[in-house]
Design an enzyme around this catalytic site. Structure first.
Site, PDB file in Angstrom:
ATOM      1  N   LYS A 210       0.836  -1.209   0.000  1.00 19.60           N
ATOM      2  CA  LYS A 210       0.000   0.000   0.000  1.00 19.60           C
ATOM      3  C   LYS A 210       0.864   1.251   0.000  1.00 19.60           C
ATOM      4  O   LYS A 210       0.636   2.189  -0.774  1.00 19.60           O
ATOM      5  CB  LYS A 210      -0.920  -0.019   1.225  1.00 19.60           C
ATOM      6  CG  LYS A 210      -1.747   1.258   1.426  1.00 19.60           C
ATOM      7  CD  LYS A 210      -2.649   1.523   0.227  1.00 19.60           C
ATOM      8  CE  LYS A 210      -3.388   2.847   0.357  1.00 19.60           C
ATOM      9  NZ  LYS A 210      -4.358   2.889   1.436  1.00 19.60           N
ATOM     10  N   CYS A 266      -4.207  10.451   1.801  1.00 19.00           N
ATOM     11  CA  CYS A 266      -3.315   9.310   1.550  1.00 19.00           C
ATOM     12  C   CYS A 266      -1.917   9.700   1.092  1.00 19.00           C
ATOM     13  O   CYS A 266      -0.936   9.416   1.783  1.00 19.00           O
ATOM     14  CB  CYS A 266      -3.958   8.377   0.520  1.00 19.00           C
ATOM     15  SG  CYS A 266      -5.451   7.560   1.115  1.00 19.00           S
ATOM     16  N   LYS A 327      -9.546  17.179  -4.545  1.00 17.94           N
ATOM     17  CA  LYS A 327      -9.765  16.590  -5.864  1.00 17.94           C
ATOM     18  C   LYS A 327     -11.258  16.587  -6.139  1.00 17.94           C
ATOM     19  O   LYS A 327     -12.066  16.762  -5.223  1.00 17.94           O
ATOM     20  CB  LYS A 327      -9.214  15.160  -5.931  1.00 17.94           C
ATOM     21  CG  LYS A 327      -9.892  14.197  -4.966  1.00 17.94           C
ATOM     22  CD  LYS A 327      -9.357  12.777  -5.109  1.00 17.94           C
ATOM     23  CE  LYS A 327      -9.882  12.113  -6.357  1.00 17.94           C
ATOM     24  NZ  LYS A 327      -9.524  10.677  -6.424  1.00 17.94           N
TER      25      LYS A 327
END
Length: 453
Positions: A210, A266, A327
């Site tokens: 990840k 993230c 975003k």
């Protein structure tokens, strides 16, 4: 299957709702009682396209329930998902306090054998720590049943998380036990009917996958932004370069758009955590540090560009911002480039008129003083935001900004300056419409200077 999802945040809600949609019985545990009450009424605490309707359908079907009681959530659970936050600590490393606290609670409250699955983004070795904490908790209670701990990192993109969960590129399952891995493969089978993309591996490899995936995507973005900076100095249009690069199948078209930087929950956090992890191992992560530095620099470009166009004259200026979320498709403001620009403008006494389809309320809550004194006004319409503006800055490329009425916009603005932070518009076309246009890594179009305020 009977599932328990611990954490009703972004990842937890998508996980719980989508598993329930496939016929599983899901209990979602959330310690915030007010949030639990809202969720029971079918009210979404976050914006994610398509999620609210699934949640309400599963509530009505009684396949999804919410509770503040961990004991209630764990009752008869075959698989327990940990989906709690791992924010950055002061030194940049992942803060595992929430994950480890859940492990302590599981050791103290589990009443039957099950599989504990960590979906949170965590450093290598966390599954082993969680397993040991649970084992010690069970031993103190003299419980002898077996609890397997697996790693199943999420790869959801905000704005398309439901579709990502329903049609995953891949499902990574890290497990030390064959049976646990096979059980999780069966759980995900309904989402993989047309393709088998379950990747079974060790827990450490799953955890690292990840971080590595997000760090690589962030690297692609920062690389293109670095190329854009060089393009700006050599009179080259980065958009033509992007098309030339993207036509190479080895490179591809995704994540090679120059712009005003990445944000969200993230990429910044995971790059930072990976850098810190490298430091702890005595390893110099030169590329990752450069990725982070380039992104920080990129977020400053919009303000610098305005300064050049205004010739350093900020007094009396009004700037319109289109897009505030980090975003499109989300109301998430975490590490959003818009906030770097907004704060710089407010510090210089500029009046800001902003519009975002879903993030206005979040920005108002962050800057109550600026809103109260009307230094910052938030508008329901993009056209209302540009009225009387000396410049329009596109920060977030929402679809509704792609083909606006430019004649209406130009007629509403005091000065037709357009700073395109996502290279959404064609420079030549903007110049034809009477705008002074500046993108990222693109030649300026139109007149080069703005009049004094």
């Amino acid at each position: 299957m009977r599932l328990c999802v611990i954490g009703a945040g972004y990842v937890g809600l998508v996980t719980a709702a989508c598993f329930a949609e496939m016929g599983n019985q899901v209990r979602c545990v959330e310690r915030d009682r007010e949030r639990v009450a809202r969720l029971r009424r079918g009210e979404m605490p976050i914006y994610e396209p398509g999620l609210e309707s699934i949640l309400r359908d599963q509530l009505d079907a009684a396949r999804l329930t919410f509770t503040a009681s961990l004991a209630e959530g764990l009752a008869d659970a075959e698989v327990v998902f940990i989906a709690v936050g791992t924010p950055c600590g002061e030194d940049g490393s992942a803060d595992l306090s929430h994950v480890l606290a859940v492990a302590e609670q599981l050791g103290a409250q589990l009443r039957q054998a099950c599989i504990v699955v960590n979906k949170s983004t965590v450093p290598v070795g966390t599954a082993e720590r969680v397993e040991e904490i649970i084992r010690l908790g069970l031993a103190r209670r003299r419980k002898r049943f077996r609890v397997a701990v697996a790693s199943n990192p999420e790869f959801l993109k905000e704005g398309s998380a439901v579709d990502d969960f329903r049609r995953p590129d891949r499902v990574i399952i890290g497990s030390a036990e064959t049976q646990a891995g096979e059980t999780l493969r069966q759980l995900y089978a309904p989402f993989l009917r047309n393709h088998e993309r379950v990747l079974l591996m060790g827990r450490r490899e799953a955890e690292f996958s990840k971080y590595a995936a997000n760090a690589f995507l962030a690297t692609k973005i920062s690389f293109m932004n670095e190329m854009a900076g060089l393009c700006a100095l050599t009179g080259v249009d980065i958009e033509d370069v992007r098309r030339g690069m993207g036509s190479d199948k080895r490179i591809g078209t995704h994540f090679i758009y120059a712009g005003c930087g990445y944000g969200g929950s993230c990429f910044p956090k995971d790059v930072r955590a990976l850098i810190r992890s490298a430091e702890q191992q005595g390893y110099d992560s030169q590329i990752l540090r450069a990725v982070e530095a380039r992104n920080a620099r990129q977020k400053e470009l919009l303000f610098e560009t305005l300064g050049e166009l205004f010739q350093g004259r900020w007094q009396g200026r009004t700037v319109a911002l289109w897009g505030l979320a980090f975003k499109p498709g989300t109301d998430d403001l975490r590490e959003a480039p818009s906030l770097v620009l907004l704060e710089a403008l407010l510090r210089h006494g500029v009046r800001v008129r902003a519009h975002d389809p879903v993030a206005n309320a979040g920005v108002a809550a962050r800057y109550p003083e600026a809103v109260a004194c009307a230094r910052l006004t938030l508008h329901d319409s993009p056209y209302a935001a540009v009225e009387g503006a000396d410049a329009l800055v596109l920060v977030t490329e929402w679809k509704q900004f792609r083909q606006p009425d430019f004649q209406k916009i130009r007629g509403s603005m005091r000065t037709p300056l357009l700073v395109d932070g996502r290279n959404l518009y064609a420079p030549a076309r903007m110049a034809e419409l009477g705008f002074i246009y500046q993108g990222i890594g693109r030649p300026r179009a139109g007149h080069c200077k703005a009049s004094a305020a």
